[in-house]
Design a protein around this motif. Structure first.
Motif, short mmCIF file in Angstrom:
data_model
loop_
_atom_site.label_atom_id
_atom_site.label_comp_id
_atom_site.label_asym_id
_atom_site.label_seq_id
_atom_site.Cartn_x
_atom_site.Cartn_y
_atom_site.Cartn_z
N SER A 33 0.70 -1.13 0.01
CA SER A 33 0.00 0.02 0.04
C SER A 33 0.85 1.21 -0.09
O SER A 33 2.05 1.18 0.49
N GLY A 34 0.20 2.45 -0.79
CA GLY A 34 1.12 3.56 -0.59
C GLY A 34 0.48 4.64 -1.58
O GLY A 34 -0.92 4.39 -1.84
N HIS A 35 1.15 5.40 -1.84
CA HIS A 35 0.67 6.76 -2.64
C HIS A 35 1.36 6.56 -4.21
O HIS A 35 2.74 6.56 -4.23
N LEU A 36 0.56 6.76 -5.08
CA LEU A 36 1.16 6.81 -6.59
C LEU A 36 1.69 7.99 -7.19
O LEU A 36 1.14 9.00 -6.59
N ALA A 37 2.64 7.81 -8.00
CA ALA A 37 2.79 8.81 -8.79
C ALA A 37 2.37 8.68 -10.08
O ALA A 37 3.03 7.51 -10.68
N PRO A 38 1.66 9.36 -10.87
CA PRO A 38 0.86 10.62 -10.20
C PRO A 38 -0.23 10.30 -9.11
O PRO A 38 -0.66 9.08 -9.26
N PRO A 39 -0.48 11.31 -8.28
CA PRO A 39 -0.19 12.78 -8.23
C PRO A 39 1.00 13.02 -7.48
O PRO A 39 1.46 14.21 -7.60
N CYS A 40 1.70 12.01 -6.78
CA CYS A 40 3.06 12.20 -6.43
C CYS A 40 3.99 12.46 -7.32
O CYS A 40 3.95 12.34 -8.70
N ARG A 41 5.30 13.20 -6.92
CA ARG A 41 6.42 13.37 -8.15
C ARG A 41 6.92 12.12 -8.36
O ARG A 41 7.02 11.06 -7.51
#
Length: 277
Positions: A144-152
């Motif tokens: 699990s985590g945060h995708l790029a995009p929207p992250c750099r």
């Protein structure tokens, strides 16, 4: 650094890919990071600066196991850039991999075919899809985590055929210094693959273990671990770090500000970890 002649394909030369692994206390994920990236590379530099955990023995073993790899012990991260600066102007791609960056090997091999076919010949830099991992399942089958995009996107794949030099004060490989482009190229010649295709369809995708412990000597919460550019960057960055420490704030908010954006999602990671992991 001695890099051999450009590889051949059907009697014709194709771009060389040189992997550059620069690490400090990364013994948790570094072996998987290197092994996943190695098939993509014609040559891979394994460089350590000051590790006190098991990172160095791991890198030395990998240098023996992988025919394309060589190990270097550095006194300062800036030496990592000096080792590749002389490749400017050559038909070479530089692929920088950190000890917390695990790539999809099958996807990299598809990307290699596209590079060989000339799709990116007029491109200076390729940016790929990233999952900034907050949680990794114990069986390595999901994260699990945060995708790029929207992250750099923090992937680093540079076409050194697009430049004539990269000199000056570079605190580490591919950061800082002065890039001089060859006629017809500029810093804006980038392919944002992470904006073109979703995570599931990407050839260039990375599990960025930035919120997990990367060393056996590190606490479970790695979110405040300093970035190299914060530690060795300009004087203002050092002043800010000192002030944050003096008032009792975390030394760095680099990861939170750049890599914890958008919703948290869960993805399959079977393409990144062989079953024996």
């Amino acid at each position: 650094m001695a890099v051999g002649p450009a590889p051949q394909q059907d009697g014709l030369s194709r771009p060389r890919i040189v992997g550059v692994v620069l690490v400090h206390n990364e013994d948790v994920f570094v072996e998987r990071a290197v092994r996943n990236a190695a098939p993509f590379c014609d040559h891979i530099l394994l460089m350590d600066h000051g590790s006190t955990d098991a990172t160095v023995p791991i890198l030395k073993r990998l240098a023996k196991d992988l025919p394309s790899a060589e190990f270097h012990r550095l006194s300062h991260p800036r030496e990592s850039h000096r080792l590749i600066a002389g490749l400017a102007g050559q038909d070479t791609w530089i692929f920088a991999v950190d000890g917390d960056e695990i790539y999809d090997t099958a996807g990299l091999l598809r990307l290699r075919e596209r590079i060989n076919a000339g799709e990116f010949a007029r491109t200076w830099m390729i940016l790929g899809n990233v999952l900034n991992v907050t949680t990794l399942a114990q069986d390595f089958r999901s994260a699990s985590g945060h995708l790029a995009p929207p992250c750099r996107s923090m992937t680093k794949l540079y076409n050194f055929a697009a430049i004539s030099s990269w000199d000056g004060d570079a605190p580490e490989r591919l950061h800082g210094g002065e890039v001089v482009f060859r006629p017809g190229f500029s810093n804006s010649d980038r392919r944002m693959l992470h904006d073109e295709v979703p995570w599931e369809e990407s050839d260039f995708r990375c599990l960025h273990m930035c919120f997990l412990s990367r060393s056996s000597k590190e606490s479970a919460d790695a979110a405040t671990r300093e970035n190299i550019m914060e530690k060795y960057g300009n004087s203002w960055q050092r002043v800010i770090r000192t002030l944050r420490r003096w008032v009792g704030l975390p030394v760095t908010n680099w990861k939170d500000s750049r890599y914890r954006r958008g919703p948290e999602v869960t993805v399959s990671t079977t393409a990144f970890f062989p079953l024996e992991s």
